[in-house]
Design a protein around this motif. Sequence first.
Motif, PDB file in Angstrom:
ATOM      1  N   GLY A   1       7.749  -0.728 -20.680  1.00  0.00           N
ATOM      2  CA  GLY A   1       7.067  -0.807 -21.639  1.00  0.00           C
ATOM      3  C   GLY A   1       6.428  -2.953 -21.450  1.00  0.00           C
ATOM      4  N   GLU A   2       5.678  -2.999 -22.969  1.00  0.00           N
ATOM      5  CA  GLU A   2       5.129  -4.943 -22.974  1.00  0.00           C
ATOM      6  C   GLU A   2       6.203  -5.479 -23.253  1.00  0.00           C
ATOM      7  N   ASP A   3       7.367  -5.292 -23.986  1.00  0.00           N
ATOM      8  CA  ASP A   3       7.950  -6.260 -24.190  1.00  0.00           C
ATOM      9  C   ASP A   3       9.670  -4.973 -23.799  1.00  0.00           C
ATOM     10  N   SER A   4       9.625  -4.089 -24.512  1.00  0.00           N
ATOM     11  CA  SER A   4      11.015  -3.307 -24.338  1.00  0.00           C
ATOM     12  C   SER A   4      10.927  -1.608 -23.237  1.00  0.00           C
ATOM     13  N   TYR A   5      11.963  -1.521 -23.001  1.00  0.00           N
ATOM     14  CA  TYR A   5      11.828  -0.522 -22.182  1.00  0.00           C
ATOM     15  C   TYR A   5      11.751   1.203 -23.364  1.00  0.00           C
ATOM     16  N   GLU A   6      10.513   2.286 -22.777  1.00  0.00           N
ATOM     17  CA  GLU A   6       9.949   3.147 -24.002  1.00  0.00           C
ATOM     18  C   GLU A   6       9.949   4.407 -23.284  1.00  0.00           C
ATOM     19  N   VAL A   7      10.695   5.627 -23.641  1.00  0.00           N
ATOM     20  CA  VAL A   7      10.556   6.671 -23.478  1.00  0.00           C
ATOM     21  C   VAL A   7       9.220   7.436 -22.848  1.00  0.00           C
ATOM     22  N   LYS A   8       9.099   7.276 -21.536  1.00  0.00           N
ATOM     23  CA  LYS A   8       8.346   8.577 -21.328  1.00  0.00           C
ATOM     24  C   LYS A   8       8.179   9.552 -21.253  1.00  0.00           C
ATOM     25  N   ASP A   9       9.556  10.266 -21.148  1.00  0.00           N
ATOM     26  CA  ASP A   9       9.345  11.974 -21.450  1.00  0.00           C
ATOM     27  C   ASP A   9      11.294  12.359 -21.019  1.00  0.00           C
ATOM     28  N   TYR A  10      11.266  13.641 -20.808  1.00  0.00           N
ATOM     29  CA  TYR A  10      13.089  13.853 -21.366  1.00  0.00           C
ATOM     30  C   TYR A  10      13.068  14.727 -20.247  1.00  0.00           C
ATOM     31  N   LYS A  11      13.940  14.857 -19.828  1.00  0.00           N
ATOM     32  CA  LYS A  11      14.968  16.080 -18.594  1.00  0.00           C
ATOM     33  C   LYS A  11      14.640  17.101 -19.284  1.00  0.00           C
ATOM     34  N   VAL A  12      14.074  18.144 -18.512  1.00  0.00           N
ATOM     35  CA  VAL A  12      14.575  19.160 -19.011  1.00  0.00           C
ATOM     36  C   VAL A  12      15.489  20.278 -18.238  1.00  0.00           C
TER      37      VAL A  12
ATOM     38  N   PRO B   1       1.047  -1.216  -0.444  1.00  0.00           N
ATOM     39  CA  PRO B   1       0.056  -0.002  -0.158  1.00  0.00           C
ATOM     40  C   PRO B   1       0.564   1.089  -0.276  1.00  0.00           C
ATOM     41  N   ILE B   2       1.775   0.980   0.452  1.00  0.00           N
ATOM     42  CA  ILE B   2       2.635   2.346   0.315  1.00  0.00           C
ATOM     43  C   ILE B   2       4.185   2.229  -0.471  1.00  0.00           C
ATOM     44  N   ASP B   3       3.999   2.602  -1.435  1.00  0.00           N
ATOM     45  CA  ASP B   3       4.837   2.344  -2.406  1.00  0.00           C
ATOM     46  C   ASP B   3       5.704   3.559  -2.954  1.00  0.00           C
ATOM     47  N   GLU B   4       6.058   4.536  -2.050  1.00  0.00           N
ATOM     48  CA  GLU B   4       6.429   5.421  -3.149  1.00  0.00           C
ATOM     49  C   GLU B   4       7.243   5.528  -4.602  1.00  0.00           C
ATOM     50  N   ASN B   5       7.171   5.988  -5.000  1.00  0.00           N
ATOM     51  CA  ASN B   5       7.589   6.203  -6.650  1.00  0.00           C
ATOM     52  C   ASN B   5       7.533   4.548  -7.593  1.00  0.00           C
ATOM     53  N   ASN B   6       7.362   3.798  -6.509  1.00  0.00           N
ATOM     54  CA  ASN B   6       7.444   1.882  -7.362  1.00  0.00           C
ATOM     55  C   ASN B   6       8.491   2.269  -8.092  1.00  0.00           C
ATOM     56  N   PRO B   7       9.642   1.846  -7.250  1.00  0.00           N
ATOM     57  CA  PRO B   7      11.098   1.978  -7.354  1.00  0.00           C
ATOM     58  C   PRO B   7      11.178   0.119  -7.605  1.00  0.00           C
ATOM     59  N   GLU B   8      10.024  -0.435  -8.779  1.00  0.00           N
ATOM     60  CA  GLU B   8      10.059  -1.920  -8.546  1.00  0.00           C
ATOM     61  C   GLU B   8      11.270  -2.447  -9.736  1.00  0.00           C
ATOM     62  N   GLU B   9      11.980  -2.298 -10.275  1.00  0.00           N
ATOM     63  CA  GLU B   9      12.889  -2.147 -11.134  1.00  0.00           C
ATOM     64  C   GLU B   9      14.118  -1.127 -11.117  1.00  0.00           C
ATOM     65  N   ILE B  10      15.148  -1.669 -12.160  1.00  0.00           N
ATOM     66  CA  ILE B  10      16.221  -0.724 -12.546  1.00  0.00           C
ATOM     67  C   ILE B  10      16.270   0.507 -12.912  1.00  0.00           C
ATOM     68  N   ILE B  11      15.108   1.022 -13.196  1.00  0.00           N
ATOM     69  CA  ILE B  11      15.144   2.172 -13.187  1.00  0.00           C
ATOM     70  C   ILE B  11      14.604   3.490 -12.902  1.00  0.00           C
ATOM     71  N   SER B  12      13.103   2.959 -12.174  1.00  0.00           N
ATOM     72  CA  SER B  12      12.708   3.903 -11.280  1.00  0.00           C
ATOM     73  C   SER B  12      13.541   3.699  -9.997  1.00  0.00           C
ATOM     74  N   PHE B  13      14.279   2.488  -9.665  1.00  0.00           N
ATOM     75  CA  PHE B  13      14.854   2.602  -8.762  1.00  0.00           C
ATOM     76  C   PHE B  13      16.166   3.320  -9.000  1.00  0.00           C
ATOM     77  N   VAL B  14      17.111   3.822  -9.692  1.00  0.00           N
ATOM     78  CA  VAL B  14      17.812   4.257  -9.998  1.00  0.00           C
ATOM     79  C   VAL B  14      17.441   5.887  -9.423  1.00  0.00           C
ATOM     80  N   SER B  15      16.469   6.911 -10.013  1.00  0.00           N
ATOM     81  CA  SER B  15      15.323   8.011  -9.643  1.00  0.00           C
ATOM     82  C   SER B  15      15.394   7.974  -8.055  1.00  0.00           C
ATOM     83  N   TYR B  16      14.473   6.824  -7.835  1.00  0.00           N
ATOM     84  CA  TYR B  16      14.385   6.747  -6.169  1.00  0.00           C
ATOM     85  C   TYR B  16      15.490   7.182  -5.489  1.00  0.00           C
TER      86      TYR B  16
END
Length: 978
Positions: free
Chosen positions: A369-380, A320-335
């Motif tokens: 994504g479904e079968d690859s990593y997709e670009v969802k945004d770019y840093k500004v 229930p408490i899962d801040e930033n949802n760092p469940e794979e390496i990409i989001s983990f680095v952001s975390y």
Amino acid sequence: MHMTYQKINNISGWVAFFIAMVVYTLTVEPTASFWDCGEFIACSYKLEVPHPPGAPFFLLTGRMFSMLAMGDTTQVAYWVNMLSVLCSAFAILFLYWSISHLAGRILKVERGNETSVQQILMVGAGMVGALTCTFSDSFWFSAVEAEVYGMSSFFTAFVFWAILKWENKENESDRSRWLILIAYMMGLSIGVHLLNLVTIPVLGLIVYFRYKPEITSWGVISTLLVSGGIILLIMIGIIPGLPSIAGGIEIFFVNTLKLPFGSGVIFFGLVFIGTLTYGIRYSITRGKHILNTALLCFTFIMIGYSSYAIVLIRSNYDPPIDENNPEEIISFVSYLKREQYGSRPLFKGQYFTARVEDQKKGAAIYMRGEDSYEVKDYKVEYVYEPGHSTILPRMYSSDRNHIKRYMDITGLRQGEKPTFSDNLYFMFKYQIGHMYMRYFMWNFAGRASDVQGAESVFFSPDNNAPDQIKTNKGRNIYFALPLLLGLLGMMIQYRNNPKYFSVTLLLFFLTGIALVLYLNSPPTEPRERDYIYTGSYYVFAIWVGFGVIALYEILKKIISSRLAAILACVLALGIPTIMASENWDDHDRSDRLFSMAAAKNYLDSCAPNAILFTGGDNDTFPLWYLQEVEGYRTDVRVIVLSYFNTDWYVQQMMRPSYESEPLPFGLTEKNYQQGGLNDYLPVIENPQLKDQAINLRKYLELIKQDHEALRVPTSISAYNSVPTKALVLSNIDTAKIKALLPDYLDEAVTNHMILNIKGNGLEKKDLAILDLIANNNWDRPMYFNYTSLSHFNVDVSANIIQEGICYRLLPIASNRPMVNKELMYKNMMEKFSWVNLDRPDVYYSEDYRGFCQNLRSAFNTLAQEYMAVEDYDTARSVLLKCLEAIPNETIPYDYFSTLQVGMLLEVGERELAIDIAQKSSVHAVQTLDRMAETGSQDGVETQRQIIIINELARAFRAADEKELAAEYEGLFDKYYKR
């Protein structure tokens, strides 16, 4: 039987530990206090994922301590708090041993041949310094609550002691073992707080002094540079660096080589472990002792750092408490990088006056994504106008409130460009002066009060201060004795042991002013931040301990050495005794239970299966604790608006949680994706819709379709807009709404709601709330608290009805605040808990006092509703309940108390009304007189006190109390003219 000094020293250290342990156990908070504690206790209990960058080792040990509750969930908070108690007591133990070790160097002690005088002085110095730290304001504060700073202090104290222990080892093999232990503890500390890393330069200096008998300036500088490089290696190259490399390889393996998810991480892990294993084996077979020690140290840092694996593991279970949802390496680095909080310029950056001239597309941000990593945004990357940047930027924030404070502090005028001297002035006056030296003086000179922004008190208290300040439990007067003793200790160490004075001074600088420079604080903070610098106060306590030796040096000139040593210890021990006496009343939390009562009151304000929007830490984390740990009202879905601006949090609201079903969103996950079209939706008014409202459901349908009509392009992306400032929700089933309300509120029910945008656009959180309003169909009750109402950028003030301390959103239309008075009466008078708010012996800090103002306001609202229908007996009982539950003796009267004066007069409680008026006016007059005397420019406080006096005059005039009205009108005229 003769006892050796070593045994005396060991026993004395444990005595210091025992004193600290007993004190902290007696004063520990029995439940979850405000701020982050509720979050940390909840996440410890179920091993969930707290805010970035997390504290996994703290959570793991907290989980073990929670098991001591033996299944009683109401005791979980107490036992997790006890983790801080134990860690802080052990920090005092290692502090004692560090002081006694360094005192031996000052006294030029020959190990094994200590004289009785030297033994007395070393034990006395250790005890005085350790107890000074034990009873210091900030250290004690962190020791009795479930926050990371108590454990962080333990790691700092242990590592510093271990460094000194290493120095005493003659055998090279033994030294290597101690270095490896130090490295392991540093690795573990990464899973708590990064402060421990600042001990690395201290370790470097001691190693340099140990191996280089001739000290040179270049040797010291090069040692510090190498040590700084090691810190950067760990902070940049290891903590986020290794996962970042693994992430890059993972993307290459999956996107380019078309391998399964996780293959790149597995490959990196195997190569990394294999390379490290080969290096260690190579160093052993070739007899390269230094390389072997370095690689083993690195390995043990990594073993300690591996506690972060728990973040990835637990996030994959979607707790229930899962801040930033760092469940794979990409989001983990952001975390790990705390990217959701943004960054602050350190070495070069813009002034607050700099305008953004351009935006450039930065590095890609990937998502799975479904079968690859997709670009969802770019840093500004922002490009600022030239001529408005500087080295060491201190005044960088473009926040409107921050700009005002920059100008207030530096004296800059509107439109005036800051100079580098203005920049330095702000750094020294505010960042170093207000945000560090003030806190330092709180701990070693004295503190004026616990009111935010309170100054330190030096040699004598301010006898002209208002009575409320004089009696404030947070007013602690030490007569600057700890400060003076510490300065004497600094001088004695500098004179007798300059090498280790430089070591101690370096640690003091790194945990104090260097940290100030690194954090680069904005000009306003939601609360005091003294707890950040407890490492600095810990170091100064070492010098306070050395003050015993300085006193001895003075006294031995007039009395015998032995008597001088004993007298110096006795006199110096008086200082922590004073500190304990002064600090006990505002650090004793043993009976403070109201944070959990307040959280229950929030939840109990809500109907079953409700949605409750909250706005900040103190109205969210205690609720999380109750639901996650005690299982209380898990049918209520608590939504904190600051997180509702993120895609991961919206997605989490789309899944069930305990008894709460998924929230009824109409938009999809894609519509809420970060970097998509709906992060911010500005109002760009369509001339054809001037002064018209658009249909909310139709507008949301256009959003769902990514309709071109709403889209506004930018240089690097695009975003959706809102074509008018008014939205309408129509065709509401009024019969359904009337069934929820008492009959006398039927006429307020409407079949449509006009929702006006308050600012210049909608944030993602606002869009999500509107989505729920449109699609909930009034099936689940929706509530706001006071904070979240102010954070919602849509005006719903005409569409809320108060049922307790929360406001229920309904399709009603009224030109005044609506109250369901029967339900609110049942909640406020029968259901809610006010536990221990009526006990003057319980300490309530400013956080609690501010919270209680809202409670008094709620009581006033309820009383006014009954007075409006001439039910004065019920109104009277409500007012008396408020005064009984929240008396002046625990929570001093405030503006909302003065509003009760007129109501009390109207219900026949004249004596009570006069008592409140007298006490409130005395405080107002004393405050205004003191501000005039000191030349204070606090316009907000001035206005507050004048308004209080004016309200008293108005109340007595309305009650035809001419004499009293004239008295308060005279006071108002006097201070208003001034």
